[in-house]
Design a protein around this motif. Structure first.
Motif, mmCIF file in Angstrom:
data_model
loop_
_atom_site.group_PDB
_atom_site.id
_atom_site.type_symbol
_atom_site.label_atom_id
_atom_site.label_comp_id
_atom_site.label_asym_id
_atom_site.label_seq_id
_atom_site.Cartn_x
_atom_site.Cartn_y
_atom_site.Cartn_z
ATOM 1 N N PRO A 37 0.799 -1.233 0.000
ATOM 2 C CA PRO A 37 0.000 0.000 0.000
ATOM 3 C C PRO A 37 0.830 1.281 0.000
ATOM 4 O O PRO A 37 0.418 2.284 -0.595
ATOM 5 N N ASP A 38 1.980 1.274 0.614
ATOM 6 C CA ASP A 38 2.798 2.484 0.649
ATOM 7 C C ASP A 38 3.638 2.681 -0.611
ATOM 8 O O ASP A 38 4.193 3.761 -0.817
ATOM 9 N N LEU A 39 3.720 1.678 -1.455
ATOM 10 C CA LEU A 39 4.436 1.852 -2.715
ATOM 11 C C LEU A 39 3.720 2.834 -3.632
ATOM 12 O O LEU A 39 4.329 3.393 -4.544
ATOM 13 N N THR A 40 2.439 3.072 -3.380
ATOM 14 C CA THR A 40 1.701 4.054 -4.177
ATOM 15 C C THR A 40 2.273 5.457 -4.000
ATOM 16 O O THR A 40 2.043 6.323 -4.844
ATOM 17 N N MET A 41 3.012 5.687 -2.920
ATOM 18 C CA MET A 41 3.618 7.002 -2.714
ATOM 19 C C MET A 41 4.711 7.301 -3.739
ATOM 20 O O MET A 41 5.113 8.442 -3.908
ATOM 21 N N LEU A 42 5.196 6.283 -4.431
ATOM 22 C CA LEU A 42 6.248 6.479 -5.416
ATOM 23 C C LEU A 42 5.721 7.056 -6.729
ATOM 24 O O LEU A 42 6.493 7.565 -7.533
ATOM 25 N N ILE A 43 4.401 6.981 -6.932
ATOM 26 C CA ILE A 43 3.809 7.521 -8.158
ATOM 27 C C ILE A 43 4.001 9.036 -8.153
ATOM 28 O O ILE A 43 3.565 9.726 -7.242
ATOM 29 N N GLY A 44 4.649 9.550 -9.141
ATOM 30 C CA GLY A 44 4.874 10.987 -9.249
ATOM 31 C C GLY A 44 5.727 11.561 -8.133
ATOM 32 O O GLY A 44 5.588 12.720 -7.769
ATOM 33 N N ALA A 45 6.629 10.759 -7.579
ATOM 34 C CA ALA A 45 7.431 11.188 -6.426
ATOM 35 C C ALA A 45 8.272 12.425 -6.730
ATOM 36 O O ALA A 45 8.526 13.236 -5.841
ATOM 37 N N ARG A 46 8.665 12.601 -7.962
ATOM 38 C CA ARG A 46 9.493 13.763 -8.304
ATOM 39 C C ARG A 46 8.723 15.073 -8.180
ATOM 40 O O ARG A 46 9.298 16.107 -7.899
ATOM 41 N N GLU A 47 7.403 15.027 -8.418
ATOM 42 C CA GLU A 47 6.598 16.247 -8.343
ATOM 43 C C GLU A 47 6.092 16.543 -6.939
ATOM 44 O O GLU A 47 5.509 17.586 -6.697
ATOM 45 N N ALA A 48 6.250 15.609 -6.025
ATOM 46 C CA ALA A 48 5.701 15.778 -4.675
ATOM 47 C C ALA A 48 6.463 16.862 -3.915
ATOM 48 O O ALA A 48 7.679 16.988 -4.027
ATOM 49 N N GLY A 49 5.730 17.629 -3.126
ATOM 50 C CA GLY A 49 6.357 18.631 -2.267
ATOM 51 C C GLY A 49 6.690 18.019 -0.924
ATOM 52 O O GLY A 49 6.359 16.867 -0.646
ATOM 53 N N LYS A 50 7.341 18.782 -0.079
ATOM 54 C CA LYS A 50 7.726 18.280 1.237
ATOM 55 C C LYS A 50 6.473 17.980 2.067
ATOM 56 O O LYS A 50 5.641 18.841 2.273
ATOM 57 N N GLY A 51 6.363 16.746 2.521
ATOM 58 C CA GLY A 51 5.221 16.327 3.329
ATOM 59 C C GLY A 51 3.949 16.081 2.541
ATOM 60 O O GLY A 51 2.891 15.882 3.120
ATOM 61 N N ARG A 52 4.037 16.095 1.224
ATOM 62 C CA ARG A 52 2.869 15.900 0.372
ATOM 63 C C ARG A 52 3.133 14.787 -0.629
ATOM 64 O O ARG A 52 4.262 14.563 -1.031
ATOM 65 N N LEU A 53 2.052 14.166 -1.019
ATOM 66 C CA LEU A 53 2.122 13.236 -2.140
ATOM 67 C C LEU A 53 1.884 14.011 -3.417
ATOM 68 O O LEU A 53 1.276 15.085 -3.403
ATOM 69 N N SER A 54 2.315 13.457 -4.508
ATOM 70 C CA SER A 54 1.955 14.021 -5.794
ATOM 71 C C SER A 54 0.441 13.868 -5.955
ATOM 72 O O SER A 54 -0.116 12.826 -5.599
ATOM 73 N N PRO A 55 -0.243 14.868 -6.477
ATOM 74 C CA PRO A 55 -1.684 14.714 -6.725
ATOM 75 C C PRO A 55 -2.010 13.508 -7.602
ATOM 76 O O PRO A 55 -3.093 12.942 -7.492
ATOM 77 N N LYS A 56 -1.047 13.091 -8.450
ATOM 78 C CA LYS A 56 -1.251 11.884 -9.260
ATOM 79 C C LYS A 56 -1.368 10.633 -8.387
ATOM 80 O O LYS A 56 -2.060 9.685 -8.737
ATOM 81 N N ALA A 57 -0.669 10.620 -7.270
ATOM 82 C CA ALA A 57 -0.625 9.437 -6.410
ATOM 83 C C ALA A 57 -1.809 9.345 -5.467
ATOM 84 O O ALA A 57 -2.117 8.260 -4.970
ATOM 85 N N VAL A 58 -2.474 10.451 -5.202
ATOM 86 C CA VAL A 58 -3.524 10.487 -4.176
ATOM 87 C C VAL A 58 -4.638 9.461 -4.401
ATOM 88 O O VAL A 58 -4.994 8.733 -3.472
ATOM 89 N N PRO A 59 -5.213 9.337 -5.603
ATOM 90 C CA PRO A 59 -6.289 8.342 -5.766
ATOM 91 C C PRO A 59 -5.828 6.914 -5.483
ATOM 92 O O PRO A 59 -6.556 6.124 -4.877
ATOM 93 N N TYR A 60 -4.612 6.594 -5.901
ATOM 94 C CA TYR A 60 -4.081 5.252 -5.681
ATOM 95 C C TYR A 60 -3.775 5.023 -4.199
ATOM 96 O O TYR A 60 -4.079 3.965 -3.647
#
Length: 129
Positions: A49-72
């Protein structure tokens, strides 16, 4: 008399922690009873379940997920899906123990996250505090 929001939050986290401890014990029992396939499944599904945080990891800000990763991320951190797996396994014709262990481990992950205060993410990737 209404209960204050922080008190409800603490009560909810304690309830999630109790569920997580139960699920941990149940998962360990299933691994002990069914061996390596159950162990491999439990370890993999607790992590997935936490591997979904890797989706769009380059665009993520500090303490945030990438908006692309949020639904997953939110999909993988809802308790209903592993509950459906557990109920379906328990009452259905399927007799594949790793599937049951996967449901236990997935729900364990969700319960542990909620016990530690990690919930679902907002559409912008931030977390409610």
């Amino acid at each position: 008399m209404a209960v204050a929001a922080p008190a409800r939050n603490v009560a909810a986290r304690v309830a999630w922690a109790a569920l997580a401890l139960f699920l941990l014990a149940f998962t360990v029992l299933e691994v002990f009873n069914h061996g390596v396939p159950a162990l491999v499944t439990a370890i993999a599904v607790v992590i997935v379940p936490d591997l979904t945080m890797l989706i769009g990891a380059r665009e993520a800000g500090k303490g945030r997920l990438s908006p692309k990763a949020v639904p997953y991320y939110n999909f993988m951190h809802r308790p209903w899906i592993p509950l459906v797996i557990l109920v379906g396994y328990s009452f259905g014709p399927i007799d594949f123990v790793p599937l049951f262990v996967a449901g236990l481990a997935w729900l364990l992950h969700v319960a542990a996250d909620r016990a530690f205060g990690y919930g679902l993410r907002n559409p912008d990737g931030s977390r409610d505090v």
